[in-house]
Design an enzyme around this catalytic site. Structure first.
Site, PDB file in Angstrom:
ATOM      1  N   PRO A 231       0.833  -1.208   0.000  1.00  0.00           N
ATOM      2  CA  PRO A 231       0.000   0.000   0.000  1.00  0.00           C
ATOM      3  C   PRO A 231       0.866   1.255   0.000  1.00  0.00           C
ATOM      4  CG  PRO A 231      -0.593  -1.468   1.814  1.00  0.00           C
ATOM      5  CD  PRO A 231       0.647  -2.014   1.194  1.00  0.00           C
ATOM      6  N   GLU A 232       0.500   2.198  -0.844  1.00  0.00           N
ATOM      7  CA  GLU A 232       1.216   3.469  -0.908  1.00  0.00           C
ATOM      8  C   GLU A 232       0.289   4.555  -0.355  1.00  0.00           C
ATOM      9  OE1 GLU A 232       3.006   3.934  -4.829  1.00  0.00           O
ATOM     10  OE2 GLU A 232       3.224   1.775  -5.020  1.00  0.00           O
TER      11      GLU A 232
ATOM     12  N   LYS B  29       3.617   6.046   4.298  1.00  0.00           N
ATOM     13  CA  LYS B  29       2.862   4.809   4.077  1.00  0.00           C
ATOM     14  C   LYS B  29       2.425   4.186   5.402  1.00  0.00           C
ATOM     15  CE  LYS B  29       5.793   3.751   0.082  1.00  0.00           C
ATOM     16  NZ  LYS B  29       6.785   2.791  -0.452  1.00  0.00           N
TER      17      LYS B  29
ATOM     18  N   ARG C 275       0.940 -12.948   5.856  1.00  0.00           N
ATOM     19  CA  ARG C 275       2.368 -13.279   5.854  1.00  0.00           C
ATOM     20  C   ARG C 275       3.115 -12.665   7.039  1.00  0.00           C
ATOM     21  NH1 ARG C 275       4.335 -11.666   0.036  1.00  0.00           N
ATOM     22  NH2 ARG C 275       6.310 -12.511   0.773  1.00  0.00           N
TER      23      ARG C 275
ATOM     24  N   ARG D 131      12.738  -3.254  -9.073  1.00  0.00           N
ATOM     25  CA  ARG D 131      11.283  -3.383  -9.152  1.00  0.00           C
ATOM     26  C   ARG D 131      10.879  -3.309 -10.620  1.00  0.00           C
ATOM     27  NH1 ARG D 131       8.987  -1.388  -4.452  1.00  0.00           N
ATOM     28  NH2 ARG D 131       7.119  -2.400  -5.236  1.00  0.00           N
TER      29      ARG D 131
END
Ligand SMILES: [Zn+2]
Length: 295
Positions: free
Chosen positions: A2-3, A59, A134, A285
């Site tokens: 999530p940003e 964030k 996780r 990325r």
């Protein structure tokens, strides 16, 4: 991960649903997501405190409690904060003197969730919990001083009025990074990650691999406009859904349909029709960009 828009969505919703309510007690099911506190500290420091407000920095979603304590939540890959409210009817049905705990025990209002990590029971019979499949997200307990220290290390908020093109220009001139890496550096600009860096650079027509300090003034202005526009639009759409991201009401975000670059490698560029390229060479990325119209 999530940003800014996803965490902003989480914080706004939690603020609307939790502020003003009081914590009865806390149950830490799995302590490995905790930072800055042991299980007992968290349980002790939360108990009896009122939730003043829920807000965002970068964030991180921040739940500020009475007495100058804060819970800093970074959902990262699979974390989520879910609010399980007892239905209002059930609450009002409870007669004075009747045990709420017994009522809830006999007829649980939410099924047992094996991924529940920390659960906060509220004084009014509701509950919120941090869930993480996780368990790579974190929940940090911080006092006022620790929070101030944490916030001071994060860069400018791109949706704040102080984030003007001049400010961005100054920040980029001082960077030795590629422009995409500079945008994602949390010490420079807060809350921007891979999705919104890709999107802003596509919208601005700027090659993600260029040196940040080499951008011309008109390019910085275009990038500033693209970044702010993209982030605002995504906040309005409640963010982008990817993997397990859900807001506190377990709803998906709607911005995925408005993405032009992120996740569209190999598809035609919406501006010029050229096939969008994918590279991992800039920061490890996935970077998606158009060879033809991003310079
Ligand atoms: Zn193009």
């Amino acid at each position: 991960m999530p940003e800014l828009p996803e965490v902003e969505t989480i914080a706004r919703e939690l603020n609307a649903r939790l502020s003003g309510r009081s914590i009865l007690h806390v149950r830490v099911v799995r302590g490995d997501v905790l930072r800055g506190a042991f299980k007992d500290d968290l349980e002790h420091q939360c108990r009896g405190r009122r939730i003043e407000r829920v807000w965002r920095r970068g964030k991180t979603a921040i739940i500020s409690l009475s007495g100058g304590w804060h819970l800093l939540i970074q959902p990262r890959f699979t974390g989520a904060v879910l609010v399980d409210d007892a239905p209002a009817s059930r609450r009002s049905e409870t007669e004075p003197g009747e045990s709420m705990e017994l009522t809830l025990h006999v007829e649980p209002y939410a099924p047992a969730d094996p991924y529940s990590v920390i659960e906060w029971e509220l004084a009014d019979g509701g509950r919120f919990r941090y869930r993480d499949v996780r368990r790579l997200g974190t929940v940090t307990l911080a006092d006022d001083a620790a929070l101030a220290h944490y916030c001071a290390r994060i860069g400018v908020e791109p949706l704040d009025p102080e984030f003007a093109p001049d400010r961005l220009s100054g920040l980029l001139r001082g960077s030795r990074l590629a422009i995409k890496k500079a945008l994602m550096d949390q010490r420079i600009v807060a809350g921007v990650g891979n999705i919104y860096a890709n999107e802003a650079l596509w919208r601005a027509g700027i090659d993600p691999s260029r040196a940040a300090r080499a951008l011309r003034r008109d390019e910085v202005e275009r990038l500033h406009e693209a970044l702010v526009t993209t982030l605002r639009a995504s906040v309005l759409a409640r963010g982008t859904t990817f993997r397990d991201y859900r807001d506190p009401s377990n709803r998906a975000g709607g911005f995925a349909a408005q993405l032009h670059a992120y996740g569209r490698g190999g598809e035609p560029c919406e501006r010029c029709g050229t096939r969008l390229a994918e590279t991992h060479a800039i920061d490890g990325r996935t970077t998606v960009f158009c060879h033809r119209c991003q310079h």
